[in-house]
Design an enzyme around this catalytic site. Structure first.
Site, PDB file in Angstrom:
ATOM      1  N   GLU A 145      -4.445  -6.970  14.851  1.00  0.00           N
ATOM      2  CA  GLU A 145      -3.972  -5.649  14.435  1.00  0.00           C
ATOM      3  C   GLU A 145      -5.116  -4.630  14.551  1.00  0.00           C
ATOM      4  OE1 GLU A 145      -2.407  -4.449  10.362  1.00  0.00           O
ATOM      5  OE2 GLU A 145      -0.506  -4.874  11.336  1.00  0.00           O
TER       6      GLU A 145
ATOM      7  N   GLY B 220      -4.621  -1.910   5.216  1.00  0.00           N
ATOM      8  CA  GLY B 220      -3.853  -3.047   4.698  1.00  0.00           C
ATOM      9  C   GLY B 220      -4.547  -4.382   4.908  1.00  0.00           C
ATOM     10  N   ARG B 221      -5.057  -4.603   6.124  1.00  0.00           N
ATOM     11  CA  ARG B 221      -5.670  -5.909   6.415  1.00  0.00           C
ATOM     12  C   ARG B 221      -7.072  -6.044   5.825  1.00  0.00           C
ATOM     13  NH1 ARG B 221      -4.660  -2.729  10.539  1.00  0.00           N
ATOM     14  NH2 ARG B 221      -6.278  -1.963  11.928  1.00  0.00           N
TER      15      ARG B 221
ATOM     16  N   LYS C 150       9.722  -0.773  14.100  1.00  0.00           N
ATOM     17  CA  LYS C 150      10.290  -0.371  12.799  1.00  0.00           C
ATOM     18  C   LYS C 150      11.357   0.710  13.013  1.00  0.00           C
ATOM     19  CE  LYS C 150       5.999  -1.022  10.136  1.00  0.00           C
ATOM     20  NZ  LYS C 150       4.968  -0.372   9.351  1.00  0.00           N
TER      21      LYS C 150
ATOM     22  N   HIS D 225      -3.887 -33.565  16.791  1.00  0.00           N
ATOM     23  CA  HIS D 225      -2.715 -34.370  17.168  1.00  0.00           C
ATOM     24  C   HIS D 225      -1.590 -33.490  17.688  1.00  0.00           C
ATOM     25  CE1 HIS D 225      -4.589 -37.953  15.485  1.00  0.00           C
ATOM     26  NE2 HIS D 225      -5.120 -37.097  14.630  1.00  0.00           N
TER      27      HIS D 225
ATOM     28  N   GLU E 139      10.631  -4.606   4.492  1.00  0.00           N
ATOM     29  CA  GLU E 139      10.753  -5.989   4.020  1.00  0.00           C
ATOM     30  C   GLU E 139      10.442  -6.071   2.519  1.00  0.00           C
ATOM     31  OE1 GLU E 139       9.114  -4.920   6.637  1.00  0.00           O
ATOM     32  OE2 GLU E 139       9.127  -6.357   8.304  1.00  0.00           O
TER      33      GLU E 139
ATOM     34  N   LYS F 170       0.841  -1.195   0.000  1.00  0.00           N
ATOM     35  CA  LYS F 170       0.000   0.000   0.000  1.00  0.00           C
ATOM     36  C   LYS F 170       0.883   1.254   0.000  1.00  0.00           C
ATOM     37  CE  LYS F 170      -3.446   2.479   2.657  1.00  0.00           C
ATOM     38  NZ  LYS F 170      -4.310   2.551   3.815  1.00  0.00           N
TER      39      LYS F 170
HETATM   40  O1  F6P Z   1       3.328  -2.828   9.618  1.00  0.00           O
HETATM   41  C1  F6P Z   1       1.974  -3.156   9.557  1.00  0.00           C
HETATM   42  C2  F6P Z   1       1.421  -2.911   8.195  1.00  0.00           C
HETATM   43  O2  F6P Z   1       1.279  -1.551   7.960  1.00  0.00           O
HETATM   44  C3  F6P Z   1       0.098  -3.624   7.968  1.00  0.00           C
HETATM   45  O3  F6P Z   1      -0.977  -2.949   8.462  1.00  0.00           O
HETATM   46  C4  F6P Z   1       0.113  -3.790   6.490  1.00  0.00           C
HETATM   47  O4  F6P Z   1      -0.796  -4.759   6.071  1.00  0.00           O
HETATM   48  C5  F6P Z   1       1.547  -4.191   6.265  1.00  0.00           C
HETATM   49  O5  F6P Z   1       2.281  -3.436   7.195  1.00  0.00           O
HETATM   50  C6  F6P Z   1       2.078  -3.960   4.887  1.00  0.00           C
HETATM   51  O6  F6P Z   1       2.038  -2.611   4.536  1.00  0.00           O
HETATM   52  P1  F6P Z   1       2.224  -2.159   3.039  1.00  0.00           P
HETATM   53  O7  F6P Z   1       1.148  -2.789   2.229  1.00  0.00           O
HETATM   54  O8  F6P Z   1       2.163  -0.673   3.040  1.00  0.00           O
HETATM   55  O9  F6P Z   1       3.589  -2.647   2.589  1.00  0.00           O
END
Ligand code: F6P
Length: 533
Positions: free
Chosen positions: A363, A277-278, A503, A394, A226, A220
């Site tokens: 979250e 995002g979620r 972060k 199990h 990452e 987003k």
């Molecule tokens: O760090 C949490 C978060 O902002 C989530 O809410 C989101 O889904 C995820 O990181 C990824 O964010 P982005 O889509 O901006 O890379």
């Protein structure tokens, strides 16, 4: 202004109810005294049948919970969300993920001389109608692109690079709908890379060739460490391996198209700041799903979710499944003191559902202050965890049956499976029914070791088949139940400030791993850093 649950008249009444009847409530007695219990506590919602009869709840308690919902202005808060109001107050944003699955409707005639209030409502409606047009334009473009790639035999591998909401949803759904993906003319391989641990990307790249690989950079913000680290490494690999045409082989799914352009990407599918995002699976972030199952199935996924939106928006509270589930969550969390919920999908196709729901619930509702920033004097989000059945049986079901902690279980079962292997489905269904029954009934044994206390609660969600539509409805159901408990707790379920501190600290620590600077660090972090160098 909403009223927080602990400031309502219903809250102490619920506490009294818990003390007088809730604490000692016994499911076995409840079934023995009420032959209608299954009928009263089960219901059909769009695509999802729910049995709540094995919950630690009775009609009087549920009525008090509905009173609580009224006193917390749940319906007004829900309507505010659906009207596009800024319900995400700390980020000053709307939360309109429901709009992503809303079909286009013909504009209705407006009154000749509207009042002020009607004027405001009309301008909000106009705004929503404008956003909806954009939503559908992007959706059409994205699905057309998906069909083009599906027909392109030169592309064999699709690598989605994203994390959190930009990974969990698409990954969960692509796995869940594998049977539908298998019907494609050419079945492509899907890979999901989320972890900054280079092992993940390296092992995926080792299976791919640049000329036949499409990279989806899903973020987003287009700034998540990452994802950007993985995206840059993927681009370097692509170029180093002689890949040509970054523009053709890299696509961005983002609301930050500018940053995607700077990265060298020319094809982007955008979305809006009112999509959390979620909650983004329904947006351009869903492109891997459309690539896997095609545009028709993707639209069915949206339609299933929309049917659940309409149910949540219009059904009376007593027959409103997200409301009933959300209120039950509050009852368990704040009165019984249950700290977690187990998710047990009896379907290997739904094996990533627990991970998806972890982000959705924790979250959203893992908050210690209310929407106005005041510290909460009560517990919020349960810990969610789980594995597909029968595997969990199990592993940790021992604890569910005989441990000292009570964990409500949410079973998800599917009546008809897509495969034709004889015998399996009956065994699977027998197991899910047996587990719910065993948790409830228990077993007496004077010796102790074989004693099962029973009276352990579970909910049971049943889909006729796992289809795009039923899966869409199941996910939207979970989104709205999280909204309901969050609304009762008076929190903002749409921000996630709790992920930020780590972060920032990681940014400070990263160069120290290179230069060995330990100044200002606590002795534990300093000691570990020294060892890690
Ligand atoms: O760090 C949490 C978060 O902002 C989530 O809410 C989101 O889904 C995820 O990181 C990824 O964010 P982005 O889509 O901006 O890379």
């Amino acid at each position: 202004m909403r009223t927080r649950c602990d400031r309502t008249a219903a809250w102490p009444l619920l506490q009294s109810r818990f003390d007088s009847a809730g604490k000692a409530f016994d499911l076995r007695d409840a079934f023995a005294t009420d032959p209608q219990r299954f009928a009263s506590f089960s219901q059909q919602a769009p695509h999802v049948f729910a049995d709540l009869s094995k919950s630690l709840i009775d009609a009087a308690t549920e009525t008090l919970l509905f009173d609580l919902a009224v006193q917390c202005q749940l319906e007004q808060h829900r309507d505010a969300m659906f009207a596009g109001e800024l319900v995400n107050s700390s980020e000053n944003r709307a939360a309109m993920h429901f709009l992503l699955r809303k079909p286009v409707v013909a504009a209705s005639n407006t009154a000749a001389s509207p009042s002020n209030q009607e004027n405001q409502a009309q301008s909000a409606a106009k705004n929503i109608a404008h956003e909806l047009t954009q939503v559908h334009a992007t959706l059409d473009a994205m699905l057309a692109y998906a069909e083009k790639i599906r027909a392109d035999d030169a592309i064999t591998d699709i690598i989605n690079i994203g994390i959190g909401g930009s990974d969990l949803g698409p990954q969960m759904v692509v796995l869940a709908l594998a049977e539908f993906a298998a019907q494609a003319k050419q079945v492509k391989r899907f890979h999901f890379v989320s972890n900054v641990d280079g092992q993940e990307l390296a092992s995926v790249l080792a299976q791919c060739k640049p000329a036949s690989t499409l990279f989806l950079i899903a973020s987003k913000t287009f700034s998540t460490t990452e994802t950007m680290t993985n995206a840059h490494s993927a681009k370097q690999w692509f170029e180093a391996q002689g890949g040509e045409g970054v523009g053709r082989h890299f696509v961005a799914l983002t609301s930050n198209v500018k940053a995607a352009n700077q990265f060298g990407i020319t094809t982007s599918f955008g979305f809006w700041d009112w999509v959390g995002g979620r909650y983004s699976i329904w947006s351009a972030i869903g492109l891997p799903i459309a690539l896997a199952v095609g545009g028709k199935c993707f639209r069915e996924l949206l339609a299933g979710a929309h049917a659940m939106d309409e149910h949540f928006r219009t059904a009376p509270m007593v027959q409103n499944l997200p409301v009933r589930l959300g209120l039950l969550d509050v009852w368990y969390c704040n009165f019984h003191g249950f700290g977690s919920r187990n998710i047990a999908p009896y379907s290997s196709a739904l094996r990533r559902l627990p991970a998806y729901l972890q982000q959705l619930e924790m979250e959203s509702n893992g908050k210690r202050v209310d929407a106005s920033g005041q510290t909460l004097p009560f517990q919020t989000s349960p810990v969610l965890w789980g594995e597909p059945g029968t595997n969990g049986q199990h592993a940790y079901f021992q604890m569910l049956h005989q441990g000292t902690t009570v964990v409500p279980v949410e079973f998800v079962a599917i009546k008809r499976q897509a495969h034709t292997l004889p015998g399996h489905q009956q065994k699977l269904l027998a197991n899910v029914l047996a587990q719910a029954q065993a948790l409830m009934l228990g077993q007496n044994d004077v010796g102790g070791h074989k004693h099962f206390p029973g009276n352990r609660p579970s909910t049971f969600l049943l889909l006729d088949e796992l289809t795009p539509a039923s899966l869409g409805a199941l996910i939207a159901l979970q989104e709205h139940r999280v909204f309901v408990s969050g609304a009762i707790w008076g929190i903002n379920s749409f921000d996630q400030w709790g992920v930020e501190l780590g972060k920032v600290l990681a940014k400070d620590i990263e160069p120290r791993l290179q230069n060995g600077d330990l100044s200002g660090l606590d002795s534990s972090t300093a000691g570990l850093l020294r060892r890690l160098r």
